[in-house]
Design a protein around this motif. Structure first.
Motif, short mmCIF file in Angstrom:
data_model
loop_
_atom_site.label_atom_id
_atom_site.label_comp_id
_atom_site.label_asym_id
_atom_site.label_seq_id
_atom_site.Cartn_x
_atom_site.Cartn_y
_atom_site.Cartn_z
N UNK A 109 0.96 -1.08 -0.10
CA UNK A 109 -0.13 0.09 0.09
C UNK A 109 0.94 1.23 0.07
N UNK A 110 1.77 1.16 0.91
CA UNK A 110 2.87 2.79 0.98
C UNK A 110 3.44 2.66 -0.45
N UNK A 111 3.86 1.77 -1.06
CA UNK A 111 4.50 1.92 -2.35
C UNK A 111 3.64 2.46 -3.62
N UNK A 112 2.47 1.79 -3.58
CA UNK A 112 1.46 2.15 -4.47
C UNK A 112 1.12 3.67 -4.36
N UNK A 113 0.76 3.98 -2.95
CA UNK A 113 0.31 5.30 -2.52
C UNK A 113 1.39 6.38 -3.15
N UNK A 114 2.76 6.03 -2.45
CA UNK A 114 3.85 7.07 -2.97
C UNK A 114 3.81 7.09 -4.65
N UNK A 115 3.72 6.24 -5.16
CA UNK A 115 3.79 6.17 -6.51
C UNK A 115 2.69 6.88 -7.22
N UNK A 116 1.51 6.83 -6.84
CA UNK A 116 0.29 7.39 -7.31
C UNK A 116 0.40 9.00 -7.09
N UNK A 117 1.01 9.49 -5.97
CA UNK A 117 1.20 10.69 -5.47
C UNK A 117 2.35 11.57 -6.61
N UNK A 120 1.02 12.43 -9.95
CA UNK A 120 -0.09 13.37 -9.91
C UNK A 120 -1.15 13.63 -9.22
N UNK A 121 -1.46 12.37 -8.50
CA UNK A 121 -2.82 12.21 -7.60
C UNK A 121 -2.48 12.84 -6.43
N UNK A 122 -3.68 13.31 -5.73
CA UNK A 122 -3.79 14.04 -4.46
C UNK A 122 -4.28 13.04 -3.39
N UNK A 123 -3.62 13.09 -2.14
CA UNK A 123 -3.98 12.35 -0.80
C UNK A 123 -5.28 12.43 -0.48
N UNK A 124 -5.95 11.39 -0.30
CA UNK A 124 -7.23 11.28 0.41
C UNK A 124 -7.25 10.81 1.74
N UNK A 125 -6.40 9.53 1.59
CA UNK A 125 -6.42 8.91 2.87
C UNK A 125 -4.79 8.30 2.93
N UNK A 126 -4.22 8.51 3.91
CA UNK A 126 -2.76 8.37 3.96
C UNK A 126 -2.85 6.99 4.38
N UNK A 127 -1.59 6.00 3.98
CA UNK A 127 -1.70 4.58 4.29
C UNK A 127 -1.90 4.51 5.83
N UNK A 133 -2.69 -7.34 9.06
CA UNK A 133 -1.95 -7.16 8.09
C UNK A 133 -2.76 -6.61 6.68
N UNK A 134 -3.55 -5.86 6.99
CA UNK A 134 -4.47 -5.16 6.19
C UNK A 134 -4.13 -3.68 6.04
N UNK A 135 -3.64 -2.98 5.22
CA UNK A 135 -3.49 -1.58 5.07
C UNK A 135 -4.23 -0.98 4.09
N UNK A 136 -4.95 0.19 3.97
CA UNK A 136 -5.57 0.91 2.99
C UNK A 136 -4.90 2.19 2.54
N UNK A 137 -5.21 2.87 1.68
CA UNK A 137 -4.98 4.13 1.29
C UNK A 137 -5.88 4.61 0.35
N UNK A 138 -6.08 5.95 -0.08
CA UNK A 138 -7.02 6.13 -1.04
C UNK A 138 -6.21 7.74 -1.70
N UNK A 139 -6.55 7.80 -2.92
CA UNK A 139 -5.94 9.01 -3.52
C UNK A 139 -7.01 9.54 -4.70
N UNK A 140 -6.97 10.83 -4.93
CA UNK A 140 -7.84 11.24 -6.10
C UNK A 140 -6.85 11.54 -7.36
N UNK A 143 -8.34 14.10 -13.13
CA UNK A 143 -9.64 13.65 -13.60
C UNK A 143 -10.57 13.66 -12.54
N UNK A 144 -10.36 13.57 -11.15
CA UNK A 144 -11.18 13.79 -9.97
C UNK A 144 -11.63 12.44 -9.33
N UNK A 145 -11.25 11.31 -10.01
CA UNK A 145 -11.75 9.99 -9.45
C UNK A 145 -11.03 9.55 -8.29
N UNK A 146 -11.51 8.84 -7.15
CA UNK A 146 -10.89 8.17 -6.05
C UNK A 146 -10.65 6.83 -6.39
N UNK A 147 -9.59 6.45 -6.15
CA UNK A 147 -8.96 5.14 -6.09
C UNK A 147 -8.26 4.68 -4.78
#
Length: 153
Positions: A109-117, A120-127, A133-140, A143-147
């Motif tokens: 999750x940390x690697x995918x979040x950092x790569x997304x930022x 050009x993505x914006x942080x919505x939920x930090x890891x 053993x389950x982590x989440x993160x969310x970015x915008x 185009x405005x979509x949340x992933x």
């Protein structure tokens, strides 16, 4: 001889014992890596989660698991639409429109979040750790979509 009074036996209404709500079990410590890159969890932010649940059950036949409490006191409603995917319904917050967020399973999750930022993505939920053993993160994304991202740290 005195007559005995006969009392009529009326059924006594009894409450069923309260059932404890089950909490979802922790996910396996090693996620199925064959699902990396797949959307494995979809989260709905709803203004009326109970109505959304009833609709999904009636229209799509989705099965729900026991819910669990959220920090704000609401319940997170868990559903399964296949043996490999499901999701949850949460209350849409005051700064949050009703929406859907797909969560993609990733190796880290940390690697995918950092790569997304960096891309050009914006942080919505930090890891953040959700369960063992389950982590989440969310970015915008542009185009405005949340992933969302889900998996190990």
């Amino acid at each position: 001889m005195a007559k005995k009074k006969v009392r009529s036996k009326k059924p006594v209404a009894r409450k069923a014992p309260a059932r404890k709500k089950k909490t979802p079990s922790s996910p396996p410590s090693q996620p199925n890596t064959m699902l990396n890159g797949w959307i494995t969890h979809t989260e709905f932010a709803s203004t009326d989660p109970d109505a959304t649940q009833v609709w999904l059950e009636k229209v799509l036949g989705w099965k729900f698991r026991p819910s669990f409490p959220m920090p704000d006191g609401s319940q997170y409603l868990l559903f399964m639409y296949s043996d490999k995917g499901g999701g949850g319904i949460r209350v849409a917050g005051s700064n949050d429109d009703a929406c859907t967020v797909p969560y993609v399973q990733v190796k880290s999750v940390r690697a995918a979040f950092d790569k997304a930022i960096r891309a050009g993505a914006d942080e919505m939920i930090a890891p953040d750790a959700i369960m063992d053993d389950l982590w989440i993160a969310c970015v915008r994304a542009p185009g405005g979509i949340a992933i969302g991202f889900a998996g190990p740290k």
